[in-house]
Scaffold this active site. Structure first.
Site, mmCIF file in Angstrom:
data_model
loop_
_atom_site.group_PDB
_atom_site.id
_atom_site.type_symbol
_atom_site.label_atom_id
_atom_site.label_comp_id
_atom_site.label_asym_id
_atom_site.label_seq_id
_atom_site.Cartn_x
_atom_site.Cartn_y
_atom_site.Cartn_z
ATOM 1 N N ARG A 15 11.320 -4.937 32.489
ATOM 2 C CA ARG A 15 12.180 -3.784 32.788
ATOM 3 C C ARG A 15 11.622 -2.898 33.906
ATOM 4 N NH1 ARG A 15 12.409 -1.863 26.591
ATOM 5 N NH2 ARG A 15 10.523 -3.147 26.554
ATOM 6 N N LYS A 22 2.759 -4.363 34.300
ATOM 7 C CA LYS A 22 3.159 -2.984 33.959
ATOM 8 C C LYS A 22 1.992 -2.025 33.745
ATOM 9 C CE LYS A 22 5.234 -2.137 29.830
ATOM 10 N NZ LYS A 22 6.406 -1.950 28.932
ATOM 11 N N ARG A 331 -10.713 11.991 59.024
ATOM 12 C CA ARG A 331 -10.824 10.642 58.495
ATOM 13 C C ARG A 331 -12.207 10.449 57.873
ATOM 14 N NH1 ARG A 331 -9.321 7.488 63.492
ATOM 15 N NH2 ARG A 331 -10.104 5.768 62.231
#
Ligand code: UD1
Ligand code: CA
Length: 449
Positions: A15, A22, A331
């Protein structure tokens, strides 16, 4: 505490509609699985055992190869997942807490309270539950005389059972032996054709065992993340908790709803954070700072009394009283020392700017070392790259680099020297000197006539 935990994390997460497994999706900057493990570690269990399957290599990259796990090769359901740990727990007769890897909002206190309640009651099994006005999708808790009789999944629920608002959080305290005894009796004769862990409850009750629920008032805490929508909801809750913690510790958030601070970030007292800030990773910000505009700071350490506006700061260190922005970019491996000023459209990479250095406008400083109180004129560029290698630029203290100068590295500019505007500097400049390198100006009078 004789407690082990089992974390179910083998599922596909269909899903989620994602290439990633997940449980490694992040909630407020932290992978769900890592979040659950860190909460569980607070209970000091003997071990956390993960059940991994779908893309397990990717999960292991996140939790570390040294994690304790068993493999569920085929995802045949939550009950089948737990059965995979049977051998690993063969010699163990203590308590086991089973959880799902997709419920990242659970708090340590909740799990501790659940466990204590379980121990004190002497019940065979305790289930964490909560009440949802719209319980769709969750397993329903069927009760009789205050005790749990069964858990019925959405797909199998009759209209009557669908009306039950008490839902299963997917967190259970079992006795390990009894859990595996009951799991031996489950089957997959259901709508999904899966072996449901939740069927263990009905089996235990049928054998006369006492099963109870521990009802959690804050129902948001048991949210299961099955979709990207729920992922966003979970992140929102965690952000809210983090922002609350920051304010309770003295930070000022102008609009907490529009402030994005990840779990591990620390912010000092009276530091003001305006809407749009994104503070990530291992960032530490001191006291009395002002963070304005859409500023993103990641893995950086800031001192006190610093003002940053609409800038990006990556893996850098900034000391007290620095002012920066708007629209500046640090940076990695940059160190701005006290009172440095970095202005509009200035980029600094892997450089150290000593105390009081100013680079107000449109400048690139890369692989540079700039001495105290030196002023870098607008448009100055350290040409640090020849297409193959990077080279250093070293500028002494109290120097003045005129606007639009190109400093072609490797190059040294001595202290207290001056570089004329528009110069291309390719040779070292001695201290106290003036270096100019540009074509002479020509005037042709009345030329336009
Ligand atoms: C499950 C519960 C439901 C509960 C809900 C709470 C069952 C049958 N249902 O439903 O009662 O209300 O959680 O959030 O247990 N997993 C595996 N292997 C598998 C299947 C799943 O490891 O074969 C893992 C998943 O990776 C996931 C967890 O188990 O982390 C839960 O699976 P999921 O499919 O999300 O269960 P729900 O349908 O949410
Ligand atoms: Ca789920």
């Amino acid at each position: 505490m004789k407690l082990k935990t089992l974390i179910l994390a083998a599922g596909k997460g269909t899903r989620m509609k994602s290439e990633l497994p997940k449980v490694i999706h992040k909630v407020n900057g932290v992978p769900m699985i890592s979040k659950i493990i860190s909460v569980l570690n607070g209970l000091e269990p003997e071990e956390n055992i993960l059940i991994l399957g779908h893309k397990k290599e990717e999960v292991l990259k996140v939790v570390g190869e040294e994690a304790d796990y068993v493999v569920q090769t085929e995802q045949l359901g939550t009950g089948h997942a737990v059965i995979q740990a049977k051998e690993k727990l063969a010699d163990y007769d203590g308590d086991v807490m089973v959880l799902c890897g997709d419920t990242p909002l659970l708090r340590e206190e909740t799990l501790r309270d659940l466990y204590n309640f379980h121990k004190e009651s002497g019940a065979a099994t305790t289930i964490l539950t909560s009440i949802y006005e719209n319980p769709f999708g969750y397993g329903r808790i069927v009760k009789e005389d205050g005790l749990v009789k069964a858990i019925v999944e959405e797909k199998e629920a009759t209209p009557e059972i669908k009306k039950i608002k008490e839902v299963n959080a997917g967190v259970y305290c079992f006795n390990s032996r009894e859990l595996f005894n009951a799991l031996a009796k489950i089957n997959n004769n259901n709508e999904k054709g899966e072996y449901y862990l939740t069927d263990v409850i009905g089996i235990q009750v049928g054998e006369g065992k006492k099963v109870q629920s521990f009802v959690l008032e804050d129902n948001m805490e048991i949210l299961g993340v099955n979709s990207k929508v729920e992922l966003a909801q979970a992140s929102e809750v965690l952000r809210g908790r983090k922002n609350l913690e920051l304010m309770e510790n003295g930070a000022i958030l102008i609009d907490p709803k529009a402030t994005y601070v990840e779990e591990s970030v620390k912010v000092g007292k009276d530091t003001v954070i305006y809407p749009g800030a994104v503070l990530q990773g291992d960032t530490v910000i001191g006291k009395n700072c002002e963070i304005l505009g859409t500023t993103r700071i990641i893995d950086s350490v800031l001192g006190n009394n610093i003002r940053i506006e609409s800038s990006v700061i990556e893996e850098s260190q900034i000391d007290d009283y620095v002012t920066m922005g708007p629209f500046a970019h640090l940076r990695p491996k940059t160190h701005l020392k006290e009172k440095v000023h970095i202005g509009n459209f200035v980029e600094v990479k892997k450089s150290t700017l000593e105390k009081g250095v100013k680079a107000g406008h449109l400048t690139y400083l890369g692989d540079a070392q700039v001495g105290e109180d030196t002023n870098i004129g607008a448009g100055t560029i350290t040409c640090n790259y020849d297409g193959k290698n990077k080279f250093k630029t070293v500028i002494g203290k109290n120097s003045f680099i005129g606007s639009d100068s190109m400093l072609v590295a490797p190059v040294n500019i001595g202290e207290n020297s001056l570089v004329g505007a528009g110069s291309v500097i390719t040779k070292d400049v001695p201290e106290n000197s003036l270096a100019v390198s540009r074509s002479k100006q020509i005037i042709k009078n009345d030329w336009r006539k």
